[in-house]
Design a protein around this motif. Structure first.
Motif, PDB file in Angstrom:
ATOM      1  N   ARG A   1       0.862  -1.186   0.000  1.00 11.29           N
ATOM      2  CA  ARG A   1       0.000   0.000   0.000  1.00 11.29           C
ATOM      3  C   ARG A   1       0.893   1.229   0.000  1.00 11.29           C
ATOM      4  O   ARG A   1       1.893   1.278   0.720  1.00 11.29           O
TER       5      ARG A   1
ATOM      6  N   ALA B   1      -3.462  10.670  -8.187  1.00  5.78           N
ATOM      7  CA  ALA B   1      -4.130   9.635  -7.394  1.00  5.78           C
ATOM      8  C   ALA B   1      -4.612   8.474  -8.256  1.00  5.78           C
ATOM      9  O   ALA B   1      -4.642   7.327  -7.796  1.00  5.78           O
ATOM     10  N   SER B   2      -4.949   8.745  -9.519  1.00  9.39           N
ATOM     11  CA  SER B   2      -5.480   7.699 -10.390  1.00  9.39           C
ATOM     12  C   SER B   2      -4.474   6.591 -10.668  1.00  9.39           C
ATOM     13  O   SER B   2      -4.852   5.482 -11.061  1.00  9.39           O
TER      14      SER B   2
ATOM     15  N   PRO C   1      -4.729   3.418  -7.511  1.00  9.50           N
ATOM     16  CA  PRO C   1      -6.156   3.237  -7.200  1.00  9.50           C
ATOM     17  C   PRO C   1      -6.425   2.432  -5.934  1.00  9.50           C
ATOM     18  O   PRO C   1      -7.486   2.590  -5.326  1.00  9.50           O
ATOM     19  N   HIS C   2      -5.510   1.577  -5.524  1.00  6.63           N
ATOM     20  CA  HIS C   2      -5.735   0.763  -4.331  1.00  6.63           C
ATOM     21  C   HIS C   2      -5.314   1.472  -3.045  1.00  6.63           C
ATOM     22  O   HIS C   2      -5.544   0.952  -1.957  1.00  6.63           O
ATOM     23  N   SER C   3      -4.695   2.636  -3.176  1.00  7.48           N
ATOM     24  CA  SER C   3      -4.154   3.336  -2.016  1.00  7.48           C
ATOM     25  C   SER C   3      -4.720   4.730  -1.825  1.00  7.48           C
ATOM     26  O   SER C   3      -4.905   5.189  -0.698  1.00  7.48           O
ATOM     27  N   ALA C   4      -4.986   5.433  -2.927  1.00  7.30           N
ATOM     28  CA  ALA C   4      -5.272   6.866  -2.859  1.00  7.30           C
ATOM     29  C   ALA C   4      -6.539   7.201  -2.091  1.00  7.30           C
ATOM     30  O   ALA C   4      -6.671   8.313  -1.563  1.00  7.30           O
ATOM     31  N   ALA C   5      -7.476   6.264  -2.004  1.00  7.13           N
ATOM     32  CA  ALA C   5      -8.710   6.532  -1.260  1.00  7.13           C
ATOM     33  C   ALA C   5      -8.441   6.797   0.216  1.00  7.13           C
ATOM     34  O   ALA C   5      -9.261   7.409   0.907  1.00  7.13           O
ATOM     35  N   HIS C   6      -7.288   6.360   0.700  1.00  6.46           N
ATOM     36  CA  HIS C   6      -6.936   6.536   2.106  1.00  6.46           C
ATOM     37  C   HIS C   6      -6.100   7.797   2.356  1.00  6.46           C
ATOM     38  O   HIS C   6      -5.816   8.126   3.500  1.00  6.46           O
ATOM     39  N   TRP C   7      -5.683   8.480   1.292  1.00  9.02           N
ATOM     40  CA  TRP C   7      -4.774   9.609   1.447  1.00  9.02           C
ATOM     41  C   TRP C   7      -5.480  10.814   2.058  1.00  9.02           C
ATOM     42  O   TRP C   7      -6.622  11.129   1.720  1.00  9.02           O
TER      43      TRP C   7
ATOM     44  N   ARG D   1      -6.200  14.676   2.294  1.00  4.81           N
ATOM     45  CA  ARG D   1      -6.204  15.751   1.295  1.00  4.81           C
ATOM     46  C   ARG D   1      -5.944  17.095   1.977  1.00  4.81           C
ATOM     47  O   ARG D   1      -6.529  17.404   3.008  1.00  4.81           O
TER      48      ARG D   1
ATOM     49  N   GLN E   1      -3.261   5.426   8.304  1.00  9.07           N
ATOM     50  CA  GLN E   1      -3.364   4.555   7.133  1.00  9.07           C
ATOM     51  C   GLN E   1      -2.737   3.184   7.356  1.00  9.07           C
ATOM     52  O   GLN E   1      -2.701   2.357   6.435  1.00  9.07           O
TER      53      GLN E   1
END
Length: 314
Positions: free
Chosen positions: A62, A77-78, A81-87, A89, A127
């Motif tokens: 991750r 972020a694209s 895709p398996h990690s950016a949802a947790h970043w 902002r 994270q």
């Protein structure tokens, strides 16, 4: 026999946008313009390069990072895709590095500040699991570029050790140089680090000597004792010093296409071997194999970990 990978490698730090341009041999005179024959916009940063290699290698991982909120943020972020949802902002611009390549395969980098300087230890810890699974590794990258996180390294590494993670650090080169102040700051957290992943000039700079074996051995003795000081030596391969012994592996000759991210690709291969509980010699071999393929292919390619286990040529 093929081993099933159950541990996870968490790659923490500077994920940013890279604009690679070349080839430039003479710096332009002020007020003039130069046309270069190559350019590429791609995700990068030390952490980003390592995470992309792990994705291509199909290794459990991750990418742990943050992001800005400008026009480049979603694009960056694209690619994760398996990690950016947790970043986390932040309201700021995306960190951008312009890498200028030269005909001798060296390169120069120009970077802004952007989102990576705002990454905090709490962003990272939020994270990560509260308790590590057996064999989980956290790799911290871009040490001196993630300015806020850098100040929190002692507390962050202590918490990672408390949670049961194996810890690894690739500091990179400090923009301010290896000053006495920088060395003193690093010395505070070296005992909390299991694996230190440096290149030759970084090793000499941190140790403040001009003798590579003595420098690496000294740094190895300052670490936790559970890993060692790995030195990436480019076309000469890689070496590692631990408290009681050292190991080295040569690199086979390759035709170099792009050296940017070579050390990050090595990190991906080396730490993947540790995830599989391979010995030190094998870990060095995997690191060299991944880096060698990465720097000699365009588009860039990586072996997957099945190939590495089977000791195939790439």
């Amino acid at each position: 026999m093929e081993q099933k990978l159950t541990a996870t490698l968490y790659v923490v730090g500077n994920i940013n946008v890279d604009l690679i341009m070349g080839t430039l041999d003479n710096w332009p005179q002020r007020g003039t313009e130069v046309m270069l024959n190559h350019s590429e916009l791609r995700p990068g940063g030390s952490a980003g390069n390592c995470a992309l290699a792990l994705e291509a290698m199909q290794v459990r991982h991750r990418a742990v990072a943050n992001q800005g909120n400008d026009g480049l943020s979603a694009w960056l972020a694209s690619h994760f895709p398996h990690s950016a949802a947790h970043w986390t902002r932040y309201s700021c611009e995306t960190s951008l590095t312009v890498g200028v390549t030269h005909s001798d395969h060296e390169r120069s980098f120009l970077s802004n500040l952007g989102h990576i300087v705002k990454l905090t230890a709490q962003d990272v810890l939020d994270q990560l699991p509260a308790t590590a699974s057996d064999g989980d590794i956290v790799l911290l990258c871009g040490t001196f570029l993630c300015l806020h996180l850098y100040d929190e390294y002692p507390a962050l590494l202590a918490e990672l050790q408390q949670r049961g993670f194996i810890t690894a650090v690739d500091t990179g080169w400090p923009p301010q140089g290896w000053t006495d102040e920088v060395r003193q700051q690093v010395t505070q957290w070296l005992p909390l680090c299991d694996w230190l992943l440096l290149n030759e000039v970084e090793t000499l700079g941190l140790a403040a000597t001009d003798d590579l074996p003595a420098s690496a051995q000294m740094l190895a003795h300052q670490l936790s004792g559970r890993g060692g000081c790995v030195v990436k030596c480019g076309p000469q391969g890689a070496r590692c010093w631990q408290a009681d012994h050292s190991a080295s592996q040569p690199a086979r000759p390759v035709t170099v296409v792009d050296t940017i991210g070579a050390g990050d690709s090595f990190n991906a291969g080396f730490l993947t071997a540790l995830l599989h509980q391979q010995d030190l010699t094998t870990a060095l071999q995997w690191g060299i194999s991944v880096a060698s393929l990465a720097i000699s292919t365009l588009p860039r390619r990586y072996p997957d970990w099945h190939q590495l286990q089977l000791s195939q040529e790439f």
